[in-house]
Design a protein around this motif. Sequence first.
Motif, PDB file in Angstrom:
ATOM      1  N   LEU A  21       8.921  -5.466  -0.736  1.00 19.02           N
ATOM      2  CA  LEU A  21       7.905  -4.460  -1.060  1.00 19.02           C
ATOM      3  C   LEU A  21       6.632  -4.690  -0.250  1.00 19.02           C
TER       4      LEU A  21
ATOM      5  N   SER B 197       7.194  -1.484  -6.990  1.00 17.76           N
ATOM      6  CA  SER B 197       6.513  -0.666  -5.981  1.00 17.76           C
ATOM      7  C   SER B 197       5.286   0.029  -6.564  1.00 17.76           C
ATOM      8  N   ALA B 198       5.413   0.572  -7.774  1.00 20.41           N
ATOM      9  CA  ALA B 198       4.292   1.287  -8.395  1.00 20.41           C
ATOM     10  C   ALA B 198       3.120   0.342  -8.649  1.00 20.41           C
TER      11      ALA B 198
ATOM     12  N   SER C   9      -0.794  -1.031   4.612  1.00 18.54           N
ATOM     13  CA  SER C   9      -1.696  -0.595   3.530  1.00 18.54           C
ATOM     14  C   SER C   9      -2.324  -1.795   2.830  1.00 18.54           C
ATOM     15  N   LEU C  10      -1.528  -2.822   2.589  1.00 19.79           N
ATOM     16  CA  LEU C  10      -2.041  -4.018   1.924  1.00 19.79           C
ATOM     17  C   LEU C  10      -3.087  -4.707   2.793  1.00 19.79           C
TER      18      LEU C  10
ATOM     19  N   THR D 246       1.482  -0.591  -5.300  1.00 17.76           N
ATOM     20  CA  THR D 246       0.691   0.544  -4.807  1.00 17.76           C
ATOM     21  C   THR D 246      -0.623   0.654  -5.574  1.00 17.76           C
ATOM     22  N   ARG D 247      -0.566   0.506  -6.874  1.00 20.87           N
ATOM     23  CA  ARG D 247      -1.788   0.557  -7.695  1.00 20.87           C
ATOM     24  C   ARG D 247      -2.726  -0.584  -7.316  1.00 20.87           C
TER      25      ARG D 247
ATOM     26  N   ILE E 236      -2.914  -2.109  -4.410  1.00 23.56           N
ATOM     27  CA  ILE E 236      -3.462  -1.786  -3.094  1.00 23.56           C
ATOM     28  C   ILE E 236      -4.590  -0.757  -3.230  1.00 23.56           C
ATOM     29  N   ASP E 237      -4.414   0.220  -4.098  1.00 22.22           N
ATOM     30  CA  ASP E 237      -5.444   1.245  -4.310  1.00 22.22           C
ATOM     31  C   ASP E 237      -6.700   0.668  -4.967  1.00 22.22           C
TER      32      ASP E 237
ATOM     33  N   ARG F 265       7.217  -3.618   3.317  1.00 16.63           N
ATOM     34  CA  ARG F 265       7.195  -2.160   3.473  1.00 16.63           C
ATOM     35  C   ARG F 265       5.788  -1.583   3.390  1.00 16.63           C
ATOM     36  N   GLN F 266       4.908  -2.238   2.630  1.00 19.52           N
ATOM     37  CA  GLN F 266       3.543  -1.728   2.461  1.00 19.52           C
ATOM     38  C   GLN F 266       2.523  -2.616   3.180  1.00 19.52           C
TER      39      GLN F 266
END
Length: 163
Positions: free
Chosen positions: A148, A50-51, A155-156, A54-55, A57-58, A151-152
Amino acid sequence: MPASPSSRPVCLRTRAILVMPVACICLALLLLAAPQARAAGFYDQPPFDSAELTRFIDDFPRFRDWTKRTTDLGDAPHPAVDANGLPGFAYSPAAAAEVERMGWKPDRFFCIMGRAAAALADIEEGDALAGPNRPADMPQVTGAETELVRRQLSSLLRAVLGE
């Protein structure tokens, strides 16, 4: 005292009885590991968590914007098939240098890019991309990676589409 000729077959049979279970277990482990051995190559990396997602995606919008501004990029990063016929990912030295400036190891960044794209396709297409229908350049993803991405998902998609 050396074994007599008549006791030698008994000794060999006893050893075989002791060694056979171990040999069977080793063979079973090799057969279970065979898919991982075939999956070697670019995507022979740990699943993303997940981390990391998220990174990614950012950071992806910054990378996407860089590719739009860079005129001498050469080929845009894209899925590929390596010399062994395994899914891989092609990217230029300039793209590698840019993701390194962002604090990533290029192989890891592009591995996550390829796996996240494959997870998106799996979510969208379901079983249509299973078995022989899976493109040769599309990596396999774990169920956890697919979950994952699911869930994201919003955002993705915003990161990829630039919205």
